[in-house]
Design an enzyme around this catalytic site. Structure first.
Site, PDB file in Angstrom:
ATOM      1  CB  VAL A  57      -0.952   0.010   1.221  1.00 14.91           C
ATOM      2  CG1 VAL A  57      -1.733   1.321   1.271  1.00 14.91           C
ATOM      3  CG2 VAL A  57      -1.921  -1.165   1.154  1.00 14.91           C
ATOM      4  CB  ALA A 102       4.836   2.480   1.095  1.00 16.23           C
ATOM      5  CE  LYS A 103       4.693  -1.170   8.326  1.00 15.38           C
ATOM      6  NZ  LYS A 103       5.667  -0.254   8.922  1.00 15.38           N
ATOM      7  N   GLY A 104       4.054  -2.871   3.289  1.00 14.41           N
ATOM      8  CA  GLY A 104       3.721  -4.077   2.555  1.00 14.41           C
ATOM      9  C   GLY A 104       3.748  -5.266   3.481  1.00 14.41           C
ATOM     10  CG  ASP A 143       7.183  -3.583   9.796  1.00 11.21           C
ATOM     11  OD1 ASP A 143       7.315  -2.366   9.941  1.00 11.21           O
ATOM     12  OD2 ASP A 143       6.280  -4.225  10.356  1.00 11.21           O
TER      13      ASP A 143
END
Ligand code: GLU
Length: 415
Positions: A57, A102-104, A143
């Site tokens: 995202v 962002a992050k995934g 992460d």
């Protein structure tokens, strides 16, 4: 499960009302610019194929390339990745870094995969998000459930597709591949720098203080080490298997060595140490509670039971919006995630700078510069809390949102 995205938008609305913003001035900040949902088929060691669900995202590219971690954990879903992507935008903006957010992630328990399966999962996930990432476009990082080794595989996969080495595609990679020195412990170290400063401003002495640490992943371990080195007596800790308590203080080096050796706290024993349920660590009477679990350790159900006077939010989204209000009404000082977790992404910014300029910095330089930025960030948040008469948590959203909206105003809406 707490709704991370909903908490994020609730806090944005609150910050906007404090700033007196019109809906049209800030509404864009609630929505991700682009979202990608991918299927990640992996050939398992037994020859069967399992399809995992993955996400990337991209919340904002207003101030630079999208930036954010990749999470491998069973709790990963669209909502959590959306909310965490939004938090990255605010975190980077608050610290003044030239990044968006962002992050995934992939919904998977990496502990249940063999090394071969984990490599294949990582490479296929990278291939699936390849069209939307790039060293100047979107830069992943470690992460929950991912580390420098996994970043190395992402870098290799991307580089093989490009036909040349592209170290800048990820940050938090091994030092041997162009990673920054000081990245491994950066998040926990940064949190402890901020804690020390907060205790000074709150006039809380370190020597007679006590602490509890919930969660002993990478960040939890370095926060634990950091607080111990500051002379704070750590009385309780938990990991995903259980909790331990010793009112006179735990032998922190022994606990860390036990964890480094792959031990689970439910199997830990030492003279005077009691086993307790891991949830009880949150309710331990102590000065500082460091929250280093995966998501939402503190909700409206347990916020009233916490006994610490300072909460150090070392992991992202550990406290729901409602729990934050309850803590505020009880005058608990929360050092919020947007500041307390910033050490990691600050050093990731240094990694990018070193990669772009082919520089290699010493660890002491990285630590010193990170400390400088994170303490400046904390100072801004402290000042805004005083100015607006709000908690540090609300203040962190207020400043970040103000900066994001100002950047949007200057850039304007395309076309
Ligand atoms: N995963 C870390 C965080 O949540 C670092 C993200 C990054 O540097 O891109 O802050």
């Amino acid at each position: 499960m707490a709704k991370i995205y909903e908490n994020f938008t609730t806090m944005i609305d609150r910050a906007a009302s404090i700033l007196g913003l019109e809906r049209t001035q800030y509404e864009f900040a609630k929505f991700p610019e682009r979202e990608m949902i991918v299927s990640v088929p992996v050939e398992m060691d037994d020859g069967t194929v399992t399809v995992f669900q993955g996400y990337r995202v991209q919340h904002s590219s207003l101030l630079g390339p999208y930036k954010g971690g990749v999470r491998f954990h069973p709790t990963v879903d669209h909502d959590s990745i959306r909310g965490l992507a939004g938090l990255m935008t605010l975190k980077c903006t608050l610290a003044g870094l030239p990044f968006g957010g962002a992050k995934g992630g992939v919904s998977v328990d990496p502990a249940k995969l063999s090394r071969g399966e984990l490599v294949r999962l990582t490479r296929r996930y990278t291939a699936m998000i390849l069209p939307v990432i790039g060293p100047d476009v979107d830069i992943p990082a470690p992460d929950v459930g991912t580390d420098d080794t996994i970043m190395g595989w992402i870098m290799d996969t991307y580089s093989m597709m490009a036909g040349k080495a592209i170290p800048g595609i990820v940050t938090g990679k091994p030092v041997e591949l162009g990673g920054s020195r000081g990245r491994h412990d950066a998040t926990g170290k940064g949190a402890v720098y901020v804690l020390k400063e907060a205790m000074k401003r709150l006039r809380v002495g370190r020597e007679p203080s006590t602490a509890a640490v919930a969660g002993l992943g990478n960040v939890g371990k370095s926060a634990l080490r950091g607080m111990y080195e500051q002379g704070i007596r750590v009385v309780a800790v938990s990991d995903s298997t259980g909790g331990i308590l010793r009112e006179e203080g735990l032998d922190v080096p022994a606990v860390l060595a036990f964890k480094e050796g792959g031990g689970s706290l439910r199997d830990y024993s030492a003279p005077g140490v009691r086993q307790i349920p891991r949830e009880q660590v949150l309710e331990t009477p102590c000065t500082v509670l460091a929250l280093c679990t995966v998501n939402a350790a503190v909700t409206e159900e347990n916020a009233g039971k916490l006994q610490a006077s300072i909460l150090l939010e070392c992991g992202n989204a550990q406290i729901t919006a409602v729990a934050g209000d309850l803590l505020e009404s009880r005058e608990v000082t929360v050092i919020p995630d947007l500041v307390a977790t910033a050490g990691g992404v600050i050093v990731d910014y240094f990694e990018r700078v070193q990669n772009v300029q082919s520089l290699i910095w010493e660890q002491f330089e990285v630590d010193r510069m990170m400390k400088n930025i994170i303490l400046k960030t904390f100072d801004q948040v402290w000042e805004a809390a005083v100015q607006h008469g709000v908690s540090l948590r609300v203040a962190s959203y207020v400043i970040a949102l103000e900066k994001v909206c100002e950047a949007k105003r200057i850039r304007g809406i395309f076309p």
